[in-house]
Design a protein around this motif. Structure first.
Motif, mmCIF file in Angstrom:
data_model
loop_
_atom_site.group_PDB
_atom_site.id
_atom_site.type_symbol
_atom_site.label_atom_id
_atom_site.label_comp_id
_atom_site.label_asym_id
_atom_site.label_seq_id
_atom_site.Cartn_x
_atom_site.Cartn_y
_atom_site.Cartn_z
ATOM 1 N N VAL A 169 0.756 -1.111 0.009
ATOM 2 C CA VAL A 169 -0.114 -0.149 -0.113
ATOM 3 C C VAL A 169 0.942 1.360 -0.035
ATOM 4 O O VAL A 169 0.799 2.041 -0.742
ATOM 5 N N GLU A 170 1.971 1.419 0.932
ATOM 6 C CA GLU A 170 3.016 2.455 0.746
ATOM 7 C C GLU A 170 3.547 2.636 -0.592
ATOM 8 O O GLU A 170 3.876 3.745 -0.894
ATOM 9 N N GLU A 171 3.918 1.603 -1.057
ATOM 10 C CA GLU A 171 4.718 1.597 -2.481
ATOM 11 C C GLU A 171 3.634 2.284 -3.514
ATOM 12 O O GLU A 171 3.828 3.037 -4.360
ATOM 13 N N GLY A 172 2.290 1.529 -3.391
ATOM 14 C CA GLY A 172 1.180 2.182 -4.348
ATOM 15 C C GLY A 172 0.862 3.776 -4.213
ATOM 16 O O GLY A 172 0.732 4.319 -5.145
ATOM 17 N N ARG A 173 0.881 4.087 -3.020
ATOM 18 C CA ARG A 173 0.622 5.424 -2.725
ATOM 19 C C ARG A 173 1.849 6.344 -3.064
ATOM 20 O O ARG A 173 1.608 7.551 -3.595
ATOM 21 N N SER A 174 3.078 5.835 -2.920
ATOM 22 C CA SER A 174 4.152 6.574 -3.354
ATOM 23 C C SER A 174 4.081 6.793 -4.832
ATOM 24 O O SER A 174 4.428 7.955 -5.223
ATOM 25 N N ILE A 175 3.899 5.974 -5.626
ATOM 26 C CA ILE A 175 4.121 5.759 -7.021
ATOM 27 C C ILE A 175 2.868 6.905 -7.475
ATOM 28 O O ILE A 175 3.141 7.723 -8.380
ATOM 29 N N TYR A 176 1.704 6.680 -6.763
ATOM 30 C CA TYR A 176 0.685 7.499 -7.386
ATOM 31 C C TYR A 176 0.954 8.991 -6.942
ATOM 32 O O TYR A 176 0.847 10.012 -7.575
ATOM 33 N N SER A 177 1.411 9.292 -5.703
ATOM 34 C CA SER A 177 2.096 10.813 -5.301
ATOM 35 C C SER A 177 3.150 11.178 -6.265
ATOM 36 O O SER A 177 2.891 12.142 -6.672
ATOM 37 N N ASN A 178 3.998 10.233 -6.746
ATOM 38 C CA ASN A 178 5.068 10.833 -7.475
ATOM 39 C C ASN A 178 4.672 11.169 -9.033
ATOM 40 O O ASN A 178 4.932 11.888 -9.431
ATOM 41 N N MET A 179 3.665 10.161 -9.311
ATOM 42 C CA MET A 179 2.973 10.376 -10.794
ATOM 43 C C MET A 179 2.401 11.782 -10.691
ATOM 44 O O MET A 179 2.526 12.663 -11.536
ATOM 45 N N LYS A 180 1.499 12.274 -9.429
ATOM 46 C CA LYS A 180 0.718 13.497 -9.425
ATOM 47 C C LYS A 180 1.909 14.783 -9.246
ATOM 48 O O LYS A 180 1.570 15.777 -10.097
ATOM 49 N N ALA A 181 3.140 14.438 -8.785
ATOM 50 C CA ALA A 181 3.969 15.569 -8.778
ATOM 51 C C ALA A 181 4.881 15.746 -10.140
ATOM 52 O O ALA A 181 4.860 16.847 -10.539
ATOM 53 N N PHE A 182 4.959 14.555 -10.700
ATOM 54 C CA PHE A 182 5.472 14.642 -11.896
ATOM 55 C C PHE A 182 4.577 15.794 -12.904
ATOM 56 O O PHE A 182 5.072 16.523 -13.655
ATOM 57 N N ILE A 183 3.139 15.252 -12.847
ATOM 58 C CA ILE A 183 2.139 15.728 -13.837
ATOM 59 C C ILE A 183 1.870 17.471 -13.359
ATOM 60 O O ILE A 183 2.117 18.200 -13.963
ATOM 61 N N ARG A 184 2.174 17.446 -11.877
ATOM 62 C CA ARG A 184 1.745 18.861 -11.336
ATOM 63 C C ARG A 184 3.139 19.793 -11.979
ATOM 64 O O ARG A 184 2.760 21.036 -12.208
ATOM 65 N N TYR A 185 4.077 19.270 -11.836
ATOM 66 C CA TYR A 185 5.247 20.131 -12.252
ATOM 67 C C TYR A 185 5.399 20.555 -13.895
ATOM 68 O O TYR A 185 5.470 21.526 -14.239
ATOM 69 N N LEU A 186 5.146 19.391 -14.663
ATOM 70 C CA LEU A 186 5.218 19.584 -16.187
ATOM 71 C C LEU A 186 4.155 20.522 -16.414
ATOM 72 O O LEU A 186 4.252 21.445 -17.512
ATOM 73 N N ILE A 187 2.876 20.343 -16.125
ATOM 74 C CA ILE A 187 1.712 20.917 -16.748
ATOM 75 C C ILE A 187 1.752 22.493 -16.321
ATOM 76 O O ILE A 187 1.725 23.443 -17.077
ATOM 77 N N SER A 188 2.156 22.775 -15.091
ATOM 78 C CA SER A 188 2.155 23.896 -14.577
ATOM 79 C C SER A 188 3.296 24.971 -15.210
ATOM 80 O O SER A 188 3.143 26.129 -15.670
ATOM 81 N N SER A 189 4.523 23.994 -15.411
ATOM 82 C CA SER A 189 5.626 24.855 -15.959
ATOM 83 C C SER A 189 5.308 25.144 -17.714
ATOM 84 O O SER A 189 5.516 26.326 -18.319
ATOM 85 N N ASN A 190 4.520 23.997 -18.251
ATOM 86 C CA ASN A 190 4.404 24.380 -19.483
ATOM 87 C C ASN A 190 2.941 25.249 -19.911
ATOM 88 O O ASN A 190 3.236 26.073 -20.640
#
Length: 315
Positions: free
Chosen positions: A128-149
């Motif tokens: 569960v911790e690994e799954g939540r971490s992956i999901y959280s990192n995916m959101k951070a990745f998207i959050r950074y790229l979309i806001s920057s673009n």
């Protein structure tokens, strides 16, 4: 605890595991499958409420499935563990079915969503911790790229809107997208789990990846980036008195620079070697924008570096 074992055995194991704590009323917490089946729907739900542990013994497959269904109807997020054929209906019914990999039957494994290859319940927490971490990192990745673009798009759009010369050329934008954005975004995808990641409530499968708050955040960051990059470009032309001796122009002149050939008595200082701005003053807005573009690009890169830190957390 839901088990097919005798009530006495189930209670003894539950007490050892602290599912039933000292002083707890066993009569109100431990039931056989037959006893539970005879209750009304309301009483069944009342039995399942509260913070005290519950134990169900001598249950049949239909009882297990009904217990899971009742919990789901009560709005709970249900995970069910099991290893036998008789557990398969409940494993299938639960939000997350978890089967034992070593002792579990093939039927149980096929009906489940997760298989514990080591039969260790502690592995569920790690998964569960690994799954939540992956999901959280995916959101951070998207959050950074979309806001920057969005910031880069706003910058270009705002430049065109006010009629100023372009602050970036195509090579600079490609560099920002491939290098400046690429490495921080990749790093965000490999962040370790947050310390409090296991304290978050489970998210629903139908929850949107981008909600209204997240979209508002993207737009605010993007608009800020756009105004900052265009603002420094305009500031250099209109207000920045630097030692290079470049000529300051008005905002109106900068935003109507395409009309420069029709201006009378427009002169600028020749502050760049190799470019004759005195005889061709209108080149000041294109060939003479090197430092202004450098400032604009530097501001964009710096803000995006800070935005990478900003994107680590949603809040």
């Amino acid at each position: 605890m839901i088990t097919g074992d005798a009530k006495e055995t189930a209670v003894a194991v539950a007490q050892e595991l602290n599912i039933i704590v000292p002083g707890q009323n066993i009569a109100n917490s431990c039931f056989t499958g037959a006893e539970f089946e005879n209750f009304s729907v309301e009483k069944k739900k009342n039995v399942l409420t509260g913070s005290a542990g519950k134990v169900f013994s001598r249950v049949e497959p239909k009882h297990k499935r009904e217990l899971v269904k009742l919990l789901i109807d009560m709005g709970e997020i249900v995970a069910m563990t099991g290893d036998g054929v008789n557990d398969a209906p409940a494993l299938k019914q639960a939000h997350i079915g978890i089967a034992m990999g070593i002792t579990g039957t093939e039927v149980a494994k096929q009906a489940s969503d997760m298989v514990l290859t080591d039969d260790n319940f502690a592995t569920i927490v790690k998964a569960v911790e690994e799954g939540r971490s992956i999901y959280s990192n995916m959101k951070a990745f998207i959050r950074y790229l979309i806001s920057s673009n969005i910031g880069e798009v706003v910058s270009i759009f705002l430049t065109a809107l006010i009629g100023a010369p372009e602050g970036f050329n195509s090579v600079q934008l490609l560099w920002v997208n491939l290098v400046t954005d690429g490495f921080p975004a990749t790093a965000l995808g490999f962040n370790p789990p947050d310390k409090n990641v296991m304290k978050d409530r489970p998210r629903k499968s139908e929850d949107n990846l981008i909600d209204n708050w997240t979209f508002f955040r993207y737009m605010m960051i993007g608009i800020y980036v756009g105004f900052a990059t265009v603002g420094i470009f305009v500031y250099w032309y209109t207000s920045f008195e630097s030692p290079d001796g470049h000529t300051l122009v008005t905002f109106s002149q900068l935003t109507h620079w395409t009309e420069c050939p029709n201006w009378k008595d427009f002169k600028v200082n020749n502050f760049i070697e190799g470019i004759d701005l005195k005889n061709s003053p209108c080149d000041y807005f294109m060939k003479g924008k090197v430092k202004a573009s450098t400032l604009s690009l530097s501001v964009l890169v710096m803000i995006e570096m800070f935005n990478a830190y900003n994107a680590i957390s949603q809040d």
